[in-house]
Structure formats: structure tokens, C-alpha cells
Design a protein around this motif. Structure first.
Motif, PDB file in Angstrom:
ATOM      1  N   TYR A 107       0.827  -1.198   0.000  1.00  0.00           N
ATOM      2  CA  TYR A 107       0.000   0.000   0.000  1.00  0.00           C
ATOM      3  C   TYR A 107       0.862   1.247   0.000  1.00  0.00           C
ATOM      4  CZ  TYR A 107      -3.072  -3.677   1.728  1.00  0.00           C
ATOM      5  OH  TYR A 107      -3.746  -4.838   1.863  1.00  0.00           O
ATOM      6  N   PRO A 329      -5.262  -2.214  -3.848  1.00  0.00           N
ATOM      7  CA  PRO A 329      -4.500  -1.110  -3.251  1.00  0.00           C
ATOM      8  C   PRO A 329      -4.810  -0.850  -1.773  1.00  0.00           C
ATOM      9  CG  PRO A 329      -6.231  -0.263  -4.651  1.00  0.00           C
ATOM     10  CD  PRO A 329      -6.267  -1.751  -4.806  1.00  0.00           C
ATOM     11  N   TYR A 330      -5.784  -1.506  -1.217  1.00  0.00           N
ATOM     12  CA  TYR A 330      -6.089  -1.388   0.215  1.00  0.00           C
ATOM     13  C   TYR A 330      -6.920  -2.589   0.623  1.00  0.00           C
ATOM     14  CZ  TYR A 330     -10.162   0.690  -2.086  1.00  0.00           C
ATOM     15  OH  TYR A 330     -11.213   0.930  -2.938  1.00  0.00           O
TER      16      TYR A 330
END
Ligand SMILES: *Cc1c(COP(=O)(O)O)cnc(C)c1O
Ligand code: SF4
Length: 334
Positions: A107, A329-330
Motif C-alpha cells: 500500500y 491497493p487497500y
């Protein structure tokens, strides 16, 4: 191995307690007045991922109860050998996230250092049970390289110490690593992901509190508790000490079938956490790791549970239900 080395150096109380952790399923059952019929028929899985549980944690299990939520987290079962489709060896894509030996980035803005392979407890559902930890965890000799790597990306302002469990390292080693990190001006926060305050509260000793107090970095300790029964007076005292350093205390939980997959267990855990100065952070859907399928809770049920918990508790006591998807991404909210 690491543990052995530390003990040779200068054993402190917690290291003694760790060395005495239970490693034999039969011994665990005996301590709990449970029949040996509960032993798995095969020891394949304990050869791959041995049983390990400190006495202090066992003392919080209810005797004579094979369904005790703390026992379920550590007792090897034959079900671990089931080959269930969709459950693999590296479910969260850790291999692809390695940017350097011992350093992972998934991240933006934060990196994770795998400081050690060792944990105080072996959780049967652990997503890292097949991860070649010992090959990938950092060594002291690599720390400088890791710092140089972090320095290259000025966006990184937070370092997460993970593992294994970073508090398996001796305080002398940890304070060395932290001193190196402090030299990177871009860093603002130091986050520590650990189960020690819960499973071996003795670990929260004076030397740990000293480096945690003294660092210029803003500290966050993310504990890992799955059930309110994991708290006792000793754990509460450890939390109080951690809190006294000014650190932010958060908790992550894994939603586990047969452990905490009901409204009562989840809401009691949140209440207990807050009583101890800890805020619930994440409630993770199980990572689909081979050998842990029997802990899986369906997404639909997970969503229902969290909805019901929302009706009972103030918003700040409701953890975010998330799942980890490789390459995302998260962590994905459900
Ligand atoms: C979970 C995780 C983090 C932390 O994510 P947050 O959403 O910031 O808690 C960071 N790096 C890696 C590799 C992770 O798996
Ligand atoms: S303490 Fe954390 S890293 Fe260690 S076995 Fe348990 S879940 Fe895995």
C-alpha cells in the motif's frame, strides 16, 4: 532457533515463559482435562506448523470444554489436511509484495518489515502458516539495506513491524532497529503488529516501555484479539502500561467459525477492548490459506453479523469488516 539464541544471551522472564510454552497437543489436552480422542489422527500438520501456546494463554481456557474459543485457535485438527478448492499457500499475495528481503510493500505510504519468523503462539488459521518466513524475515545485517530502500520512496511515512511477531525480538535489537528508522526524516509513524500483549502479557516489560516511550515516532500498537475471554487482569495491566506510553492502541480480529462468529462474541469483544483502552480496527475475513478452511465464515454471514453488531454498539466500537485481496491497493471493506 531464534528463541534459542536469545535465551543463550540473557534470558528475561518472558523469554523463559516462551521457552516453556506448550508444544505437545497431548499435554495441552491433559492440562484442560480433555480426552485424548480429540487429538488429530495424523501429525502431518503439526510437523509443518507445530503447536505452540504459552501457559498464560492456556490458563484462560475453560477446562473440560472442547469448544473453548481460545482452544479452537490453537488445537491442530485433522480438518487441516482437507484440500479445499480456493484455499492456497499464499492467499494474500505476499510473495509479489516483497521489495527486498524482509520488506513488503502493498500500500502507498507504508511498508511492512518482517522482523522475525517467531511468534509466541501458533494460530491455526494464520495466513502465514505456509509462508517461508525464515527465508523472508529480515536479519539485523539487512536492516541498513531496508532503511536505504525506504529512503528511496519519500512518500513512505509509516513503518509497520510485523513478522512473525516483532516482539519476539529482544528489546536491545528492537531499539537498534528503531534508532535506525528514526534517522529517516520522512518517517512519522511506527506501527507494531503483535499478539504478545494478549498471549504473553509478561512481554510488556520495562525495557519495552522505555523504547516505546522514547522514540520520536508516533507509535501505534495493533494487538490481535479474537475473543473477550482472552482478557484477564494480567492482560489489562499490560494494556494500561502500553497506554501510559502515549501509544495508540488498536485491535484486529479474524472472524473465525466456532470462535467468534456470533453477535454476542463480537460485541463483547468490542466492549472488552474499550474497557482496556483499545479501539477495534479491523475484523478480517479469513484469508484463504490451505489448512484453515474449517474456520471460514461465509461473506453473507459476516455482513449480517456486523450489521447486527452495529445495532448494539456505538460506531467507534464497530470494527471495519475487510478482506484482503492480492494486488488490491487497500484492504477491501465489505
Ligand atoms: C495489512 C497490511 C498493511 C496495513 O494496512 P492498513 O490498512 O494500513 O492497516 C500494510 N502492509 C501490508 C503488506 C499489509 O498486509
Ligand atoms: S501471532 Fe499472528 S503471525 Fe503469529 S501465528 Fe498468530 S496470527 Fe500468525
Amino acid at each position: 532457533m531464534l528463541q534459542h539464541k536469545l535465551i543463550q544471551q540473557s534470558p528475561s522472564d518472558w523469554q523463559h515463559a516462551l521457552a516453556q510454552a506448550i508444544r505437545e497437543p497431548a499435554e495441552l489436552l491433559k492440562l484442560l482435562d480433555l480426552p485424548t480422542e480429540l487429538l488429530p489422527g495424523s501429525d502431518t500438520m503439526t510437523q509443518q506448523f507445530p503447536l505452540r501456546v504459552p501457559h498464560s494463554f492456556v490458563a484462560r481456557m475453560k477446562k473440560g470444554d472442547p469448544h473453548d474459543p481460545l482452544l479452537r485457535q490453537v488445537l491442530p485438527l485433522d480438518a487441516e489436511l482437507d484440500d479445499v478448492s480456493g484455499f492456497g499457500l499464499d492467499p494474500v499475495g505476499d510473495h509479489n509484495a516483497i521489495i527486498n528481503r524482509g520488506l513488503l510493500q502493498k500500500y502507498q505510504g507504508r511498508v511492512l518489515i518482517m522482523t522475525t519468523a517467531a511468534c509466541a503462539i501458533h494460530c491455526r488459521y494464520c495466513f502465514r502458516r505456509h509462508f517461508p518466513y525464515s527465508k523472508q524475515s529480515s536479519r539485523q545485517s539487512l536492516w541498513q539495506k531496508i532503511c536505504n530502500e525506504i529512503e528511496k520512496d519519500s512518500n513512505i511515512n509509516e513503518v509497520i513491524l510485523s513478522g512473525g511477531d516483532p516482539l519476539s525480538l529482544a528489546d536491545t535489537q528492537l531499539s537498534q532497529l528503531i534508532a535506525m528508522l528514526e534517522q529517516l526524516p520522512q518517517l512519522k509513524r511506527l506501527r507494531i503488529h503483535t499478539r504478545y500483549p494478549i498471549v504473553l502479557p509478561q512481554r510488556i516489560n520495562a525495557s519495552l516501555l522505555e523504547w516505546l516511550t522514547q522514540t520520536r515516532l508516533n507509535t501505534i500498537v495493533v494487538i490481535h484479539s479474537n475473543h473477550a475471554n482472552e482478557f484477564n487482569a494480567e492482560v489489562s495491566a499490560a494494556m494500561k502500561k502500553l497506554k501510559s506510553t502515549g501509544t495508540t492502541l488498536l485491535n484486529q480480529t479474524v472472524l473465525l467459525r466456532g470462535v467468534n462468529d456470533n453477535i454476542k462474541a463480537l460485541s463483547q469483544l468490542s466492549e472488552e477492548l474499550f474497557d482496556n483502552g483499545v479501539l477495534p480496527y479491523y475484523l478480517h475475513l479469513l484469508d484463504k490459506v490451505q489448512g484453515a478452511a474449517h474456520f471460514d465464515v461465509e461473506r453473507k454471514k459476516a455482513k449480517h453479523l456486523i450489521k447486527e453488531v452495529r445495532k448494539l454498539l456505538p460506531g467507534y466500537l464497530v470494527p471495519q469488516l475487510v478482506e484482503e485481496i492480492a494486488q488490491a491497493p487497500y484492504k477491501q471493506p465489505l
